[in-house]
Design a protein around this motif. Sequence first.
Motif, PDB file in Angstrom:
ATOM      1  N   LYS A 188       1.036  -1.079   0.066  1.00 44.93           N
ATOM      2  CA  LYS A 188       0.065  -0.094   0.153  1.00 44.93           C
ATOM      3  C   LYS A 188       0.711   1.109  -0.062  1.00 44.93           C
ATOM      4  O   LYS A 188       1.870   1.230   0.461  1.00 44.93           O
ATOM      5  N   ASP A 217      -2.709  -8.439   3.726  1.00 44.15           N
ATOM      6  CA  ASP A 217      -3.442  -7.087   4.271  1.00 44.15           C
ATOM      7  C   ASP A 217      -4.626  -7.052   3.127  1.00 44.15           C
ATOM      8  O   ASP A 217      -4.233  -6.884   2.025  1.00 44.15           O
ATOM      9  N   ASP A 218      -5.802  -6.878   3.602  1.00 44.47           N
ATOM     10  CA  ASP A 218      -7.039  -6.295   2.740  1.00 44.47           C
ATOM     11  C   ASP A 218      -7.450  -7.238   1.897  1.00 44.47           C
ATOM     12  O   ASP A 218      -8.732  -7.376   1.473  1.00 44.47           O
ATOM     13  N   GLY A 243      -9.466  -4.050   7.723  1.00 39.70           N
ATOM     14  CA  GLY A 243      -9.850  -2.834   8.401  1.00 39.70           C
ATOM     15  C   GLY A 243     -11.256  -2.742   8.415  1.00 39.70           C
ATOM     16  O   GLY A 243     -11.971  -3.276   7.988  1.00 39.70           O
ATOM     17  N   ASP A 268     -12.867  -2.261   5.123  1.00 41.92           N
ATOM     18  CA  ASP A 268     -12.688  -3.222   4.219  1.00 41.92           C
ATOM     19  C   ASP A 268     -13.862  -4.495   4.131  1.00 41.92           C
ATOM     20  O   ASP A 268     -14.943  -4.018   5.135  1.00 41.92           O
TER      21      ASP A 268
END
Length: 216
Positions: A45, A76-77, A93, A96
């Motif tokens: 990111k 992540d994500d 998160g 998300d």
Amino acid sequence: MNKEQLSSALQLYFVMGSPNCVQRPVDVLSEAIKGGITLFQFREKGHGALEGDQKYALAEELQYICRKNEIPFIVDDDVDLAIALKADGVHVGQEDEPIESVREKIGNKIVGVSVHNLEEAKEAMQADYFGVGPIFPTKTKEDAKPVQGVSVIRQIRLAEIQIPIVGIGGITEKNASEVIRAGADGVSVITAISQAGNVREAAAAIRKEISACSKR
Ligand code: TZP
Ligand code: MG
């Protein structure tokens, strides 16, 4: 992995992607592992982040290094990437994909959720662990919520929620012990490891701080 094992794996949770590194990401990860990280999250990111095939290729390379060293690999994500790679888990998160839908797709793999207060923690009880932050000021996440110190970690513990917790945001060798003493199982670190002059020594120094004050 049971809860005890996960709690132990969360002790020194290194998070990074290519934008966080000044050296080659594969070298940074290898050195961080030698320094004693216990878990890794691929978080591609920020400015210059790789996409598509290039992102996939880097993820595969980093996962290979983790596998060789028996370090769990979390994405992540990107739930689809986590599934495609058969990663050990995924971290999402509040903005998300909802945790229920992530859980349905990924089954019993590790699901981590970012929470910023007790209410969000209570809404995310399906999580295997919480990432709480930003604990200290950070330059790494541009859309980070206000800094909150270790108070939210304490509040979650006082509410007798037993889900493992890692603090994140501005954590270094100097302040890691404060996060553990507040009730966290471990710390998540980007810059203090990824941009250290000596990555291995930086990781080892934080690991030493955690070991000195953790309940284990
Ligand atoms: N979430 C909250 S703060 C943060 C994330 C991903 C960035 C942490 O990076 P650093 O460099 O360890 O402060
Ligand atoms: Mg996210």
